[in-house]
Design a protein around this motif. Structure first.
Motif, PDB file in Angstrom:
ATOM      1  N   THR A 142       0.834  -1.200   0.000  1.00 20.34           N
ATOM      2  CA  THR A 142       0.000   0.000   0.000  1.00 20.34           C
ATOM      3  C   THR A 142       0.868   1.248   0.000  1.00 20.34           C
ATOM      4  OG1 THR A 142      -1.859  -1.060   1.120  1.00 20.34           O
ATOM      5  CG2 THR A 142      -1.698   1.325   1.337  1.00 20.34           C
ATOM      6  N   TYR A 155      -6.529   3.220   0.848  1.00 18.08           N
ATOM      7  CA  TYR A 155      -5.454   2.397   1.398  1.00 18.08           C
ATOM      8  C   TYR A 155      -6.002   0.979   1.611  1.00 18.08           C
ATOM      9  CZ  TYR A 155      -2.654   6.510   2.853  1.00 18.08           C
ATOM     10  OH  TYR A 155      -1.898   7.650   2.892  1.00 18.08           O
ATOM     11  N   HIS A 225      -3.522   2.007   9.616  1.00 12.06           N
ATOM     12  CA  HIS A 225      -3.874   3.075   8.660  1.00 12.06           C
ATOM     13  C   HIS A 225      -3.240   4.401   9.070  1.00 12.06           C
ATOM     14  CE1 HIS A 225      -7.138   5.966   6.997  1.00 12.06           C
ATOM     15  NE2 HIS A 225      -6.184   5.798   6.097  1.00 12.06           N
TER      16      HIS A 225
END
Length: 245
Positions: A142, A155, A225
């Protein structure tokens, strides 16, 4: 190793973490000048380097798709990455399995129609293994894809979770993964929508326990994240600083 050894009466795991704690994460984008996008990602003692090339013309004309890009994933393990001192061939079943899971995950996340008649290559080099190889590779990919400027829906953040002594545990290490008594679930999500990009389990887990394990993995994805977002911002700031000089 028994479950009792994996989780102490005080609720501590073999590496000293609590059940709901992630391993330490270090990550950085733009680490290779020769690639279109790259990243170094470290989660606990699992460390991976990833390079992205493309979009570019497919190497085999027969693979070309007129309406979307094809995703090619190749995975290599450094001979010194584990206690096993043996070189794995590209045809190794486990390597092909990881590459296949990564490819399937990103085929749904990359806006492939934007890159019709082209190929995007993702190359992994596992430097050190201590559990969670698949999640580490997805998170690293990612970061590298964002660094390469590849258009994605969001993402893709991945995390593992398991179940030890009736307790859901987050982000399994190698010792926990290798226990035949510990179910191992890997979840990859798109954080903004909450959509599941990948759900993969290594062993059996009773359906009544699945929800709690899955919820814990998704919670771990949310923390990851934030780490990935911070790394992208840091890379952008570094680039801006270089361009200003």
């Amino acid at each position: 190793m028994s479950r009792q050894e994996l989780l102490s009466p005080e609720g501590l795991r073999v590496d000293g973490r609590r059940a709901n704690e992630l391993r330490r994460i270090l990550c950085r984008a733009s680490v290779l000048n020769t690639a279109d996008g790259s990243a170094y990602y470290e989660q606990g003692n699992t460390k991976v380097l990833v390079a992205v090339f493309g979009p570019r013309e497919p190497r085999a004309r027969g693979q070309l798709q007129h309406d979307q890009a094809i995703i090619n994933v190749e995975f290599n393990i450094a001979p010194f990455s584990t206690s096993e001192r043996r070189k794995r061939s590209k045809g190794d079943k486990r390597l092909l399995e990881i590459a296949s899971f990564v490819r399937q995950t990103f085929e749904g996340a990359i806006q492939r129609s934007v890159y019709a008649r082209s190929q995007i290559d993702i190359y992994f080099h596992l430097l050190q293994h201590d559990g969670g190889t698949l999640e580490t590779c997805i998170n690293a990919a990612t970061l590298a894809l964002v660094d390469a400027g590849i258009s994605m829906d969001d993402y893709v953040c991945a995390c593992t979770a398991g179940f030890i002594d009736e307790t859901p545990v987050l982000d399994l290490n190698s010792v926990e993964e290798s226990s035949i008594e510990t179910p191992d679930l890997t979840v990859a999500v798109l954080p903004r929508s909450g959509n599941i990009a990948l759900l993969q389990m290594e062993s059996k887990l009773h359906s009544t326990k699945l929800d709690s394990v899955m919820e814990l993995a998704i919670e771990g994805c949310k923390h990851i994240h934030k780490k990935l977002d911070d790394a992208v911002l840091a890379a952008a700031n570094d680039l801006a600083e270089k361009l200003s000089h």
